[in-house]
Design a protein around this motif. Structure first.
Motif, mmCIF file in Angstrom:
data_model
loop_
_atom_site.group_PDB
_atom_site.id
_atom_site.type_symbol
_atom_site.label_atom_id
_atom_site.label_comp_id
_atom_site.label_asym_id
_atom_site.label_seq_id
_atom_site.Cartn_x
_atom_site.Cartn_y
_atom_site.Cartn_z
ATOM 1 N N THR A 158 31.659 142.298 47.869
ATOM 2 C CA THR A 158 32.837 141.289 47.635
ATOM 3 C C THR A 158 34.721 141.239 47.326
ATOM 4 O O THR A 158 35.636 141.078 48.929
ATOM 5 C CB THR A 158 32.461 139.587 47.340
ATOM 6 O OG1 THR A 158 31.451 139.408 47.421
ATOM 7 C CG2 THR A 158 33.339 138.290 47.517
ATOM 8 N N ASN A 159 34.525 141.809 46.168
ATOM 9 C CA ASN A 159 36.105 141.896 46.072
ATOM 10 C C ASN A 159 36.921 143.392 46.654
ATOM 11 O O ASN A 159 37.222 143.407 47.164
ATOM 12 C CB ASN A 159 35.578 142.007 44.365
ATOM 13 C CG ASN A 159 35.457 140.939 44.083
ATOM 14 O OD1 ASN A 159 35.049 139.792 44.359
ATOM 15 N ND2 ASN A 159 34.414 141.239 42.093
ATOM 16 N N SER A 161 35.725 144.149 49.208
ATOM 17 C CA SER A 161 35.774 144.390 50.577
ATOM 18 C C SER A 161 37.258 143.172 50.793
ATOM 19 O O SER A 161 38.189 143.125 51.577
ATOM 20 C CB SER A 161 34.782 142.958 51.196
ATOM 21 O OG SER A 161 33.374 144.373 51.066
ATOM 22 N N VAL A 162 37.614 142.123 49.499
ATOM 23 C CA VAL A 162 38.523 141.693 50.095
ATOM 24 C C VAL A 162 40.321 142.039 50.354
ATOM 25 O O VAL A 162 40.633 141.568 49.970
ATOM 26 C CB VAL A 162 39.094 140.794 49.079
ATOM 27 C CG1 VAL A 162 40.282 140.156 48.490
ATOM 28 C CG2 VAL A 162 37.749 139.750 48.620
ATOM 29 N N TYR A 163 39.966 142.841 49.247
ATOM 30 C CA TYR A 163 41.366 144.060 49.027
ATOM 31 C C TYR A 163 41.400 145.043 50.810
ATOM 32 O O TYR A 163 42.167 146.291 50.666
ATOM 33 C CB TYR A 163 41.280 144.829 48.509
ATOM 34 C CG TYR A 163 41.218 144.274 46.896
ATOM 35 C CD1 TYR A 163 43.607 143.462 46.944
ATOM 36 C CD2 TYR A 163 40.806 143.609 46.410
ATOM 37 C CE1 TYR A 163 43.578 142.720 45.310
ATOM 38 C CE2 TYR A 163 40.513 142.887 44.769
ATOM 39 C CZ TYR A 163 42.260 142.477 44.563
ATOM 40 O OH TYR A 163 42.689 141.396 43.746
#
Length: 328
Positions: A158-159, A161-163
């Protein structure tokens, strides 16, 4: 072909933010004769290639103009320093090899400082990821194999992908056949299950990540037969091998032949990748200064011939070579 060289040291301590290359138990100072300006003289033209096993709809040309993606590790690298290195050597860099810290789960799952640094960069980032945090008591490969840490890896996906880094390379549990990391594959069956749990969990939230199964070249003390820890074709995108000018030094024809064709040498792993329908990678390669590594390693020193041999190897096998990363 002509190649230039210069001296740099790998990072030896964690800072805030930590250096890209944390120390290992083998603390190495690397002296690399890097590919010089004018690498296009090798006769390779800008080629459209399949990047890291991508489908035809996502194929792209490498910035370097080479038939494979050419990368580099620089201490405390930034997009600007990577671009400056590319200008120095005369061809842009395709892959930046980086490290998070690895003391805690948060270091692994949410290295926001690192993601922020590389967010929006045109290079592909190769994240060198530990399977377990080194500063957390009681973590084990067996618990990982049982799925105890899956929530961390879903959050990892998740993390990242956020960036916008959800298509990056992940060098998970690199050099697992050695005995210098806590994720050494001394129990290969459990190690395989751990890898599968991690990849399955991270894919749930970051399906585009590219997973590099990364051995250390040559017979190593942790696992005599690293193929016992192969997680299966469904869980691997590329087969990588770390190799340096030592064990043995490639300062003679016989030394280079040993690195190339000897026990678990470069050709052994390249052929293993072919047999499994995978791309091949060399995530770490470079020269080693004598006296800066283990006794008996026969470090090759500042050895331009080794660099020429490696470039020749890359050229000869460019059809299967996905990426390589030279260490400065």
């Amino acid at each position: 072909m002509t190649f230039r060289g210069k001296t740099n040291s790998t990072a030896t301590a964690l800072g805030t933010p930590p250096p890209s290359r944390p120390p290992s138990s083998r603390r190495r100072r690397i002296r690399v004769a890097a590919v010089a300006a004018g690498i296009a003289a090798v006769g390779l033209t800008l080629t459209t290639v399949f990047a890291f096993g991508a489908s035809a709809s996502t194929q792209k040309a490498n910035r370097s103009g080479l038939a494979w993606a050419s990368g580099v590790y620089l201490p405390n690298a930034t997009p600007a320093s990577i671009d400056a290195f590319g200008a120095w050597r005369g061809t842009p860099v395709d892959v930046a090899t980086v490290w998070p810290s690895r003391a805690s789960w948060n270091d692994i799952v949410n290295p926001a400082w690192l993601y922020q640094r590389w967010q929006g960069s045109p290079v592909t980032v190769a994240f060198t990821e530990p399977m377990l945090p080194e500063g957390v008591a009681g973590v084990t490969i067996q618990a990982c194999a049982a799925g105890s840490y899956n929530s961390y890896w879903r959050q990892f996906g998740t993390n990242i992908s956020v960036y916008g880094l959800g298509n990056s390379i992940v060098r998970l549990g690199w050099e697992f056949n050695g005995n210098w990391y806590i994720w050494a594959a001394t129990n290969p069956a459990a190690w395989v299950q751990c890898w599968q749990q991690i990849v399955t969990s991270a894919r749930a939230t970051a399906p585009g990540l590219q997973w590099d199964w990364n051995v250390n070249r040559g017979a190593s003390a942790g696992l005599a037969d690293p193929t016992l820890a192969y997680p299966g074709d469904a869980y691997v995108n590329s087969v990588g091998v770390d190799t340096y000018d030592m064990w043995p030094a490639a300062t003679t024809a016989s030394g280079w032949n040993s690195q190339l064709n000897g026990t678990q040498g470069l050709m052994y792993w390249l052929n293993f990748a072919k047999a499994h329908g995978k791309q091949f990678a060399v995530p770490e390669w470079g020269n080693i200064l004598p006296g800066t590594t283990a006794p008996g390693s026969n470090a090759g020193g500042d050895d331009p011939a080794y660099v020429n041999d490696m470039i020749g190897f890359f050229q000869a096998h460019s059809a299967i070579l996905s990426w390589e990363s030279n260490f400065q």
